[in-house]
Design a protein around this motif. Sequence first.
Motif: not given
Length: 381
Positions: A151-162, A176-183, A125-128
């Motif tokens: 947490q809800e997005l991860v529970a639904m199967g999202v692997d990375n949040i950008i 903490p165990l899911t990809g989270f990229e902050n640019f 999910v790319i959520m600017p």
Amino acid sequence: MANHNQQQTNPVGRLGIIGMRGCEAITDKIDSFLVEWKRDYFPEDDEQPTFKIDAVCPRFGTGEGKGMIRQSIRGYDLYIIADMFNYGVTYEMYGKTVPMSPDDHYQDLKRIISATCGKARRINVIMPMLYEGRQHRRSGRESLDCSLALQELVAMGVDNIITFDAHDARVHNAIPLTGFENFQPVYQMIKALVNGHYTKHLDAEHTMIISPDEGGLSRGIYYSSVLGIDLGMFYKRRDYTVIVKGRNPIVSHEFLGANVEGKDVIVVDDMISSGDSVLDVCKQLKKLGANKIFVFACFGLFCEGLERIDKAYADGVFNKIFTTNLIYQTEELKQRKWYESVEMSKYIAYIISTLNCDRSISALVDPVNRIKSFLEKHGIQ
């Protein structure tokens, strides 16, 4: 930026991009870059006219909705681009036209994730601008919306949040165990400033970075360190006995830092909401003798209109405001003389291309070498 050696690495899965409502324009630009790069590196494979996936979120007359993906996405590496703050899109409810709120956009995002039915190989999910990103920590008996949403997005199967320029990137601690990229759009902001010929100097003698509050100090420190110039900051004195529109009003901005007299200053913030805070900072800097004032903000919300900013510009309070095209921009805003839109679609395309091939994104997260090369190329000190 990134080296597109897709032929040397195997993609995680077949690439697919879903642009949610209101993201059509930036999704088209991102897709055009990706298609062009694919043809450059795989000229023998010219059968991919687009990476966009056909997906919609129709509404019933009651305002209820559903998500529909109208083609197979089995085994795809999906990138869903969602602008939670696009109030320019509407839907019909009981015969009335209703602008979409962040809550509406978030529900549609979940609908599309649900519509994948577990068939995609990976969901990104790319959520600017993070949904409820300003409600990132608890103070007393109140909700903790951003953490719950992640947490809800991860529970639904999202692997990375950008995301970009998160109000507080420590919200990653909720997942903490899911990809989270902050640019950060640092390179793009500096590039827009230089290419627009707004300044000839970015050195300690002529320029200074200003953080408008203590919360954004780390953002200012990065600019200051990369450019090798001084940093100053304001701290906000608030009236904690009063709550206005969900927050304690600012009484005044107090400045901490070196002398700004005669210098150009760059005020760096994550967002402009009403504009009151940043305009007050600019006024204080003018009183301190600052020369040109440029404002860098990743997100320009302008929740209370543009009139007060028009007046401040006419009064010489600031010279230019730079915000990105990561969220909705009205045509009225883009036509303002004081406004500069910073293009981010190519950067997102680089991110998608790199992640799809499971390559390191370190150079994208920290573009210091690219910034220095750009400044040297343009002879900027």
